[in-house]
Design an enzyme around this catalytic site. Structure first.
Site, PDB file in Angstrom:
ATOM      1  N   CYS A   2       0.874  -1.174   0.045  1.00 43.02           N
ATOM      2  CA  CYS A   2      -0.038   0.044  -0.091  1.00 43.02           C
ATOM      3  C   CYS A   2       0.975   1.233   0.021  1.00 43.02           C
ATOM      4  CB  CYS A   2      -0.848   0.001   1.128  1.00 43.02           C
ATOM      5  SG  CYS A   2      -2.019   1.497   1.205  1.00 43.02           S
ATOM      6  N   GLU A 111      -3.526   1.082  -5.832  1.00 45.41           N
ATOM      7  CA  GLU A 111      -2.716   0.181  -6.352  1.00 45.41           C
ATOM      8  C   GLU A 111      -2.510   0.335  -7.723  1.00 45.41           C
ATOM      9  OE1 GLU A 111       0.264  -1.559  -5.582  1.00 45.41           O
ATOM     10  OE2 GLU A 111      -0.777  -2.001  -3.815  1.00 45.41           O
TER      11      GLU A 111
END
Length: 254
Positions: A2, A111
């Site tokens: 992340c 992402e």
């Protein structure tokens, strides 16, 4: 992994989600990047008798975990994530896993799917948010680093786990999600050993998130507006590994 996330919910919604945590109003943040301040929630020090609110407090920390034993942060790698499977055994995270587990509220995270170099494809950014909307709480760790002159910096990292079937076509890692009914267990570092909360670090159910393809504007920290989350049309939408096997008889992201 992340590397970017967002927190755009109102302060009122956050207080409700976090069971009455005291926090000031703040602006929506659409592109939170490493080294920036992030909001984390910790176990509190006890409320007055008769209070029906959860015993928690909100603080700001620097996103980039620095263990207390580090002498010079400039010579230490930037730790924005910690692998949930191994954090308890790592020198950098062992103490925080035992004593300083936190929640990191978010509206979702970004992402990038990065195709193999030989494919010639370009990385594609995705805005990954709870399918039903609202706020999500990532599992996190916190540490206070003290310099030789006595100054202190609170730092934090997001715990990650293996991606579920809904995210695995984009990336093989994702943040650990802590459900509201498990907030107290995760934050209870007085009676809950790391091994006793290990079950909370499993991947969230496959349909919890939805992934929206977005432009590469999110790559630049200077871009901070809601337009970062506007959907874009991509020529070849990703398929889950399971779906791709059914279609082609082999594993492929395309």
């Amino acid at each position: 992994m992340c590397g970017r996330f967002a927190l755009t919910s109102s302060s009122a919604d956050l207080r409700n989600f976090l069971s009455g945590v005291d926090l000031d109003d703040f602006p929506a943040r659409y592109n939170i990047a490493p080294t920036q301040p992030i909001l984390v929630v910790t176990a509190g020090e006890g409320r007055e008798r008769g209070s029906n609110l959860a015993d928690r407090r909100a603080v700001l920390v620097r996103w980039g975990f620095t263990p207390a034993w580090v002498k010079d942060p400039k010579e230490f790698p930037l730790l924005i994530n910690a692998r949930a499977e191994t954090a308890i055994g790592k020198a950098s995270f062992r103490a925080a896993m035992r004593h300083r587990r936190v929640l990191i509220p978010a509206s979702g995270f970004y992402e990038w799917h990065r195709p193999p170099k030989e494919s010639g494809g370009k990385p594609q950014a995705y805005w990954i948010r709870p399918r039903n909307g609202g706020i999500v709480a990532f599992a996190g760790l916190m540490e206070t680093w003290s310099s030789a002159d006595g100054s202190e910096v609170d730092t934090g990292a997001i715990l990650t786990t293996s991606a579920n079937a809904g995210i695995s076509a984009i990336h093989d890692r994702m943040p650990v999600v802590i459900k509201p009914e498990d907030f107290s267990r995760w934050l209870d570092c007085r009676t809950q050993e790391p091994r006793e909360v290990a079950d909370l670090t499993q991947p969230v159910q496959d349909d919890f998130f939805e992934a929206v393809p977005v432009s590469d504007k999110v790559n630049k920290v200077a871009n901070m507006g809601p337009d970062l989350q506007e959907p874009v049309v991509i020529e070849r939408p990703l398929k889950s590994p399971e779906k791709q096997r059914q279609d082609n008889g082999q594993l492929s992201f395309f």
